[in-house]
Design a protein around this motif. Structure first.
Motif, PDB file in Angstrom:
ATOM      1  N   THR A   1      34.191   3.116  61.564  1.00 55.09           N
ATOM      2  CA  THR A   1      34.808   1.821  61.273  1.00 55.09           C
ATOM      3  C   THR A   1      34.246   1.250  59.977  1.00 55.09           C
ATOM      4  O   THR A   1      34.992   0.723  59.143  1.00 55.09           O
ATOM      5  N   CYS A   2      32.927   1.360  59.782  1.00 53.73           N
ATOM      6  CA  CYS A   2      32.317   0.913  58.521  1.00 53.73           C
ATOM      7  C   CYS A   2      32.906   1.668  57.332  1.00 53.73           C
ATOM      8  O   CYS A   2      33.212   1.071  56.293  1.00 53.73           O
TER       9      CYS A   2
ATOM     10  N   VAL B   1      26.183  -6.363  60.681  1.00 58.34           N
ATOM     11  CA  VAL B   1      27.427  -5.678  61.009  1.00 58.34           C
ATOM     12  C   VAL B   1      27.604  -5.791  62.515  1.00 58.34           C
ATOM     13  O   VAL B   1      26.642  -5.658  63.273  1.00 58.34           O
TER      14      VAL B   1
ATOM     15  N   PHE C   1      35.676  -5.892  63.974  1.00 62.82           N
ATOM     16  CA  PHE C   1      34.561  -5.582  63.069  1.00 62.82           C
ATOM     17  C   PHE C   1      34.259  -6.797  62.220  1.00 62.82           C
ATOM     18  O   PHE C   1      35.176  -7.506  61.787  1.00 62.82           O
TER      19      PHE C   1
ATOM     20  N   TRP D   1      30.291   3.675  62.908  1.00 61.37           N
ATOM     21  CA  TRP D   1      30.033   4.087  61.523  1.00 61.37           C
ATOM     22  C   TRP D   1      31.330   4.515  60.840  1.00 61.37           C
ATOM     23  O   TRP D   1      31.502   4.297  59.642  1.00 61.37           O
TER      24      TRP D   1
ATOM     25  N   TRP E   1      30.338  -4.715  65.739  1.00 60.62           N
ATOM     26  CA  TRP E   1      31.507  -4.018  66.254  1.00 60.62           C
ATOM     27  C   TRP E   1      31.930  -4.784  67.501  1.00 60.62           C
ATOM     28  O   TRP E   1      31.384  -4.607  68.579  1.00 60.62           O
TER      29      TRP E   1
ATOM     30  N   LEU F   1      31.290  -7.894  59.028  1.00 59.19           N
ATOM     31  CA  LEU F   1      30.154  -7.503  58.198  1.00 59.19           C
ATOM     32  C   LEU F   1      29.877  -8.627  57.218  1.00 59.19           C
ATOM     33  O   LEU F   1      30.813  -9.213  56.673  1.00 59.19           O
TER      34      LEU F   1
END
Length: 154
Positions: free
Chosen positions: A63-64, A90, A138, A61, A92, A140
């Motif tokens: 990283t988001c 998303v 990552f 989270w 990781w 998304l």
């Protein structure tokens, strides 16, 4: 497109948008985790080394959140963005460790105008972050809503 306000028309399918870079510190990992994701591998170097992550690692989270800041700094705050209806996926892919330097990019997957609101367009994006070794950490995918130039009064 520096100095230009991004509108729906500025996004071209296949274009890649640079998100810049960000160095990740141990202090910020612990600060974020202390408030939002207080699992041991995000709070303590030894616990991180003893986990499958291999060191003090940022929460997914976190990283988001770092991605979102990079996106805002790169172009989103200078755009006609009206938000997003959600996130499609998303991932990781690898841990983000203390001391890593992240670089990012967004690729425009497609776009279309709204049928019910022609001043609004939907832009589908794939965002990726990479560590200093070029490893993807990552990914998304989501669709964001941008006003057209006419819709923004420009």
């Amino acid at each position: 497109m520096t100095g230009k306000r991004w509108a729906y028309e500025d996004f071209e399918e296949g274009a890649s948008l640079d998100l810049g870079s960000k160095r990740v510190s141990a202090e910020e990992i612990v600060e974020f985790a202390s408030e939002f994701d207080f699992q041991p591998m995000h709070l303590d170097e030894e616990a991180g080394r003893n986990s499958i992550l291999g060191g003090l690692s940022a929460s997914g989270w976190h990283t988001c959140a770092m991605f979102m800041r990079m996106l805002c700094d790169a172009f989103l705050l200078e755009s006609t963005c009206q938000g997003a209806p959600g996130v499609d996926q998303v991932k990781w892919a690898r841990p983000v460790l203390a001391g890593d330097t992240l670089t990012g990019r967004c690729t425009v997957l497609g776009k279309r105008l709204s049928r019910s609101r022609p001043q609004l367009g939907f832009v589908s994006l794939r965002a990726e972050l990479f560590n200093q070794r070029g490893e993807r950490v990552f990914e998304l995918e989501n669709t964001a809503m941008f006003l057209t130039r006419a819709g923004a009064g420009a």
